[in-house]
Motif scaffolding. Structure first.
Motif, PDB file in Angstrom:
ATOM      1  N   GLU A   1      35.692  45.137  47.696  1.00 29.21           N
ATOM      2  CA  GLU A   1      35.508  43.825  47.072  1.00 29.21           C
ATOM      3  C   GLU A   1      34.055  43.369  47.255  1.00 29.21           C
TER       4      GLU A   1
ATOM      5  N   ARG B   1      45.017  46.809  39.735  1.00 23.91           N
ATOM      6  CA  ARG B   1      45.503  45.638  38.995  1.00 23.91           C
ATOM      7  C   ARG B   1      44.320  44.691  38.848  1.00 23.91           C
TER       8      ARG B   1
ATOM      9  N   LEU C   1      38.257  46.699  43.566  1.00 24.26           N
ATOM     10  CA  LEU C   1      38.128  45.316  43.089  1.00 24.26           C
ATOM     11  C   LEU C   1      39.311  44.479  43.583  1.00 24.26           C
TER      12      LEU C   1
END
Ligand code: SAM
Length: 217
Positions: free
Chosen positions: A66, A123, A45
């Motif tokens: 992504e 993150r 991600l």
């Protein structure tokens, strides 16, 4: 979270999660993982995060995943990089030097497409997912890694009743429930996040960011 939710956020430019600088916790704690310079690092991600550039600057080969093609294009364009693109199963692989982005759904990723990775940086990935998806995500990530893989995981903790995610609040007990069976887990730090003001604007003033080091058993 419906994929359209994220595609629409990127299309509308609602990317408050994006930071212009590498994440401070990444810079502080990455060296403690003790990885070799050429080690391959997986960033799930990934968005168009500067963390990818920072990791590459440490000598790592970096592979992000992504969903949003717009983010992937922006990542390379904004850095003045020209990527070579090719189909890779259900993904499109974009590559420039030691930076690689797979455009597609992380849940479609298999070990063959990802390849061997020595480390993971998470993150705003686990915390971007609603509770129902987090169990599947953690199990999927565990299945994509092998014994010895190190992970630096950044989470957020706040009173979920004060704000609807994403980002969602993920407390230490949940991290241990999601990853504890197949990882050694160490809490590295817990402090107010650098973007605490963003949460305060939404009425949440007690947000904490926690950073963990995980080692796959
Ligand atoms: C909160 S953002 C964080 C991005 C990046 N980690 C950062 O720190 O800037 C979450 C990102 O995950 C992407 N995403 C959401 N669901 C995904 C999925 N199933 N597969 C791949 N990417 C996904 C979104 O498009 C978005 O860019």
């Amino acid at each position: 979270m419906d994929p359209d939710f994220w595609l629409e956020r990127w299309a509308r430019g609602e990317t408050g999660f994006h930071q212009s600088q590498p994440h401070a916790g990444l810079v502080r704690h990455w060296p403690s993982l003790g990885l070799a310079r050429g080690a391959r690092v997986f960033v799930p991600l990934a968005g168009k995060s500067p963390d990818l550039h920072w990791l590459a600057a440490q000598g790592h080969r970096v592979i992000g995943v992504e969903l949003a093609g717009l983010a992937v294009r922006a990542f390379f364009e904004e850095a003045g990089l020209e990527a070579v693109s090719e189909p890779a199963g259900r993904f499109t692989r974009h590559r420039c030097g030691t930076l690689e982005l797979l455009c597609g759904d992380v849940f479609d990723l298999d070990r063959g497409t990802l390849g061997e990775v020595a480390a993971v940086f998470d993150r705003a990935a686990l915390v971007a997912l609603p509770p129902g998806l987090r169990t599947a995500y953690a199990a999927h990530l565990t299945g994509l890694t092998t014994a010895g893989t190190r992970t630096l995981l950044v989470t957020l903790e706040y009173d979920q009743s004060r704000m609807a995610g994403p980002p969602f609040s993920v407390h230490e007990s949940e991290v241990r429930a999601l990853y504890g069976a197949q990882h050694r887990i160490g809490l590295l730090e817990r402090r107010a996040p650098p973007d605490a003001a963003r949460f305060a604007q939404r009425g949440v003033t007690d947000t904490m960011e926690a950073i963990y080091a995980l080692e796959r058993c």
